[in-house]
Design a protein around this motif. Structure first.
Motif, short mmCIF file in Angstrom:
data_model
loop_
_atom_site.label_atom_id
_atom_site.label_comp_id
_atom_site.label_asym_id
_atom_site.label_seq_id
_atom_site.Cartn_x
_atom_site.Cartn_y
_atom_site.Cartn_z
N ASP A 161 -8.78 -4.14 0.86
CA ASP A 161 -7.81 -3.64 1.83
C ASP A 161 -8.23 -4.14 3.20
N SER A 162 -7.41 -3.91 4.19
CA SER A 162 -7.73 -4.39 5.54
C SER A 162 -8.43 -3.33 6.38
N GLY A 163 -8.93 -2.30 5.72
CA GLY A 163 -9.67 -1.26 6.42
C GLY A 163 -10.93 -1.81 7.05
N ALA A 164 -11.45 -1.10 8.00
CA ALA A 164 -12.65 -1.54 8.69
C ALA A 164 -13.81 -1.66 7.71
N SER A 165 -14.47 -2.81 7.72
CA SER A 165 -15.57 -3.03 6.78
C SER A 165 -16.73 -2.07 7.05
N GLY A 166 -16.84 -1.53 8.25
CA GLY A 166 -17.89 -0.58 8.57
C GLY A 166 -17.60 0.83 8.09
N ASP A 167 -16.36 1.09 7.72
CA ASP A 167 -15.95 2.41 7.21
C ASP A 167 -16.15 2.41 5.71
N ALA A 210 0.85 -1.20 0.00
CA ALA A 210 0.00 0.00 0.00
C ALA A 210 0.88 1.24 0.00
N ALA A 211 1.48 1.50 -1.16
CA ALA A 211 2.37 2.66 -1.33
C ALA A 211 2.06 3.28 -2.69
N ALA A 212 1.98 4.59 -2.72
CA ALA A 212 1.61 5.31 -3.95
C ALA A 212 2.43 4.90 -5.18
N PRO A 213 3.75 4.71 -5.08
CA PRO A 213 4.52 4.32 -6.27
C PRO A 213 4.09 2.98 -6.87
N HIS A 267 -6.66 5.96 2.43
CA HIS A 267 -7.67 6.05 3.48
C HIS A 267 -7.83 4.80 4.35
N SER A 268 -7.22 3.67 3.98
CA SER A 268 -7.52 2.44 4.73
C SER A 268 -6.53 2.15 5.86
N GLY A 269 -5.32 2.68 5.77
CA GLY A 269 -4.32 2.32 6.76
C GLY A 269 -3.79 0.91 6.59
N SER A 270 -4.05 0.31 5.45
CA SER A 270 -3.63 -1.06 5.19
C SER A 270 -2.17 -1.12 4.77
N GLY A 271 -1.53 -2.25 5.04
CA GLY A 271 -0.17 -2.47 4.58
C GLY A 271 -0.11 -2.98 3.16
N THR A 272 -1.19 -3.65 2.73
CA THR A 272 -1.28 -4.15 1.36
C THR A 272 -2.66 -3.88 0.81
N VAL A 273 -2.73 -3.86 -0.50
CA VAL A 273 -3.99 -3.67 -1.23
C VAL A 273 -3.99 -4.72 -2.34
N THR A 274 -5.12 -5.38 -2.53
CA THR A 274 -5.24 -6.40 -3.57
C THR A 274 -6.19 -5.91 -4.65
#
Length: 130
Positions: free
Chosen positions: A67-73, A3-6, A44-51
């Motif tokens: 992402d591992s962000g809160a499912s309620g968010d 989860a990094a912009a580059p 916005h998710s604070g996740s370390g990885t994104v799929t």
């Protein structure tokens, strides 16, 4: 992907390679939307990885970003003023997909998805037409 912009640029090249030549007519819009959803997840998710997943449906290509962000968010469209430097991404997603987007709780967090409709007369899995 990390989860990094580059990493979004690398994902963009991967997604485009997956879509062309079979889905060239919608590749640009689909990749743009995948980049938007991935960037939102990174910011916005604070996740370390994104799929990022691309799925071939009968009448569309579906993009899913987990992402591992809160499912309620739940991501939502916000009204931003004319001078705002952000806040227009989900407007673009809604417009380019004709409203075919949403969220659901995934196995490890949240999934945001959208679907880009195939041109009329095409079904998923068909090669490019002449």
């Amino acid at each position: 992907m990390p989860a990094a912009a580059p990493e979004v640029a690398r994902m963009r090249r991967w997604a485009y390679g997956m879509l062309v030549p079979a889905y060239e007519a919608i590749a640009d819009d689909t990749v743009l939307l995948a980049c938007e959803l991935a960037t939102n997840a990174i910011r916005h998710s604070g996740s370390g990885t994104v799929t990022v997943t691309l799925l071939s449906l009968t009448d569309a290509i579906r993009v899913e970003v987990a992402d591992s962000g809160a499912s309620g968010d739940v991501p939502r469209i916000v009204e931003s003023g004319p001078d705002a430097t952000g806040g227009r991404g989900l407007h673009m997603v809604a417009t380019l997909t004709g409203g075919r987007w949403g969220t659901y709780a995934g196995d490890t967090g949240r999934v945001v998805w959208c679907e880009v409709t195939l041109p009329l007369g095409r079904n998923a899995g068909e090669g490019p037409t002449a």
